[in-house]
Design a protein around this motif. Structure first.
Motif, short mmCIF file in Angstrom:
data_model
loop_
_atom_site.label_atom_id
_atom_site.label_comp_id
_atom_site.label_asym_id
_atom_site.label_seq_id
_atom_site.Cartn_x
_atom_site.Cartn_y
_atom_site.Cartn_z
N UNK A 168 36.16 -17.70 -50.68
CA UNK A 168 35.01 -18.80 -52.27
C UNK A 168 34.09 -19.06 -51.75
N UNK A 169 34.03 -19.23 -50.67
CA UNK A 169 32.30 -18.95 -50.31
C UNK A 169 31.83 -18.51 -49.55
N UNK A 170 32.24 -17.26 -49.83
CA UNK A 170 31.47 -16.07 -48.78
C UNK A 170 31.15 -15.39 -50.87
N UNK A 171 32.02 -15.65 -51.26
CA UNK A 171 31.74 -15.13 -52.93
C UNK A 171 30.55 -15.77 -53.44
N UNK A 172 30.22 -16.83 -53.12
CA UNK A 172 28.87 -18.07 -53.38
C UNK A 172 27.84 -17.07 -53.11
N UNK A 173 27.91 -16.47 -52.01
CA UNK A 173 26.62 -16.11 -51.29
C UNK A 173 26.18 -14.83 -51.85
N UNK A 174 24.42 -14.38 -51.93
CA UNK A 174 23.85 -13.72 -52.51
C UNK A 174 24.07 -12.41 -51.96
N UNK A 187 32.06 -25.66 -47.89
CA UNK A 187 32.27 -26.62 -48.63
C UNK A 187 31.04 -27.91 -49.24
N UNK A 188 31.16 -28.53 -48.72
CA UNK A 188 30.96 -30.26 -49.10
C UNK A 188 29.66 -30.35 -47.81
N UNK A 189 28.99 -29.83 -47.31
CA UNK A 189 27.97 -29.25 -46.01
C UNK A 189 26.79 -28.36 -46.61
N UNK A 190 27.55 -27.05 -47.19
CA UNK A 190 26.49 -26.16 -47.47
C UNK A 190 26.72 -25.73 -48.86
N UNK A 191 27.43 -26.01 -49.48
CA UNK A 191 28.08 -25.15 -50.82
C UNK A 191 28.18 -23.79 -50.29
N UNK A 192 28.52 -23.04 -49.25
CA UNK A 192 28.73 -21.42 -49.74
C UNK A 192 28.59 -21.23 -48.13
N UNK A 228 21.27 -18.61 -43.07
CA UNK A 228 22.26 -18.57 -43.40
C UNK A 228 23.36 -19.07 -42.69
N UNK A 229 24.10 -19.10 -43.35
CA UNK A 229 25.56 -19.68 -43.00
C UNK A 229 25.99 -19.18 -41.88
N UNK A 230 26.97 -18.89 -40.74
CA UNK A 230 27.73 -17.73 -39.89
C UNK A 230 29.47 -18.46 -39.41
N UNK A 231 30.03 -18.50 -39.71
CA UNK A 231 31.19 -18.65 -39.07
C UNK A 231 31.99 -17.75 -37.51
N UNK A 232 31.60 -17.95 -36.68
CA UNK A 232 32.52 -17.11 -35.64
C UNK A 232 33.58 -17.87 -34.84
N UNK A 252 41.26 -26.30 -44.29
CA UNK A 252 40.29 -27.94 -43.90
C UNK A 252 39.33 -26.93 -43.25
N UNK A 253 38.78 -26.12 -42.94
CA UNK A 253 37.39 -25.40 -42.60
C UNK A 253 36.23 -24.58 -43.32
N UNK A 254 37.68 -24.30 -44.88
CA UNK A 254 36.28 -23.49 -46.07
C UNK A 254 36.22 -25.20 -46.62
N UNK A 255 36.87 -26.36 -47.07
CA UNK A 255 36.06 -27.66 -47.69
C UNK A 255 35.07 -28.01 -47.09
N UNK A 256 35.33 -28.30 -45.24
CA UNK A 256 33.71 -29.27 -44.57
C UNK A 256 33.11 -28.01 -45.08
#
Length: 246
Positions: free
Chosen positions: A129-135, A79-84, A8-12, A73-77
């Motif tokens: 948009x990234x969180x909604x790509x996660x299951x 997405x580019x690295x993990x896609x979600x 899992x990828x987590x932003x804090x 820019x955080x969301x774009x970065x």
């Protein structure tokens, strides 16, 4: 029950100290890769060392939450690295001043709203948009009992946290048909720098350590969380649901 966040990828946000620091560490212990955001580079580097010491991994992103372009820019970065993105913990916040409302300087009020409210909304806009790509997307927004008590002299902070809860509940309603779960958390009185600023005469040893609060928050980041739009409070190291009006 052990929370398993492997893969899992987590932003804090606000990850360089206090509740944010220890929540990031708990997430890493559970197997998540942590994207740690904060202003203080030294604190982030200390966190990185602590995460590596428990066998975890992190990406450090130093920036000020008033830098709205950086949030965008955080969301774009990511997405580019993990896609979600799987987990967002919006923890960073400022107290402002304890003062009569009419005595609060405009620049102080505006900063509290910028950091606590506008940055949170901007973070939602960037990461939704990234969180909604996660299951199994999970969003935890840190609130405070000040949002409901509205105690005298706490105007800016109380208003900001009430707004954060409103954002969380609205977002939860909008995303309820997706796997994304959105909740608010009132951590209660905790041994942090902000608490010391608000109550300078208080003995910090009488308060829970932020690591205890972080451990209580962790289950909200995993499959154990099935509800959305809820407010939870941390009391005696345990999560309790606070009943909001319908």
């Amino acid at each position: 029950m052990t929370t398993d966040l492997k893969g899992r990828i987590a932003v804090v946000t606000g990850a360089s100290r206090g509740i944010g620091y220890f929540t990031a560490l708990e997430l890493a212990k559970a197997g998540a890769h942590v994207v740690a955001c904060a202003r203080t580079v030294g604190g982030l580097e200390e966190l990185d060392d602590a995460i590596k010491a428990v066998g975890g991994s992190a990406t450090l992103v130093p920036f000020d939450l008033t830098d709205m372009k950086a949030i965008d820019g955080l969301g774009g970065a990511i997405y580019e690295r993990w896609g979600k993105l799987d987990i967002m913990v919006a923890n960073a916040g400022v107290l402002g001043v304890i003062s009569p409302i009419g005595h609060v300087e405009a620049k102080v009020f505006e900063k509290v709203m910028a950091v606590n409210v506008t940055a949170t909304w901007r973070l939602i806009r960037s990461l939704d948009p990234l969180l909604t790509r996660s299951d199994q997307g999970r969003a935890i927004l840190l609130s405070s009992s000040a949002a409901h008590k509205c105690a005298p002299f706490w105007g800016p902070y109380s208003a900001s946290k009430a707004a954060v809860e409103a954002l969380a509940r609205t977002w939860a309603g909008e995303s309820q048909r997706t796997p994304l779960r959105v909740v608010s958390v009132d951590p209660g009185g905790t041994r942090t720098a902000m608490r010391a600023q608000a109550f300078p005469g208080e003995d910090p040893a009488t308060l829970p350590h932020p690591s205890e609060v972080a451990a209580a928050i962790l289950p909200l980041c995993g499959p154990e969380l099935t509800e959305t739009g809820r407010l939870y409070v941390v009391r005696e190291k345990k999560l309790k649901e606070y009943r909001l009006p319908e």
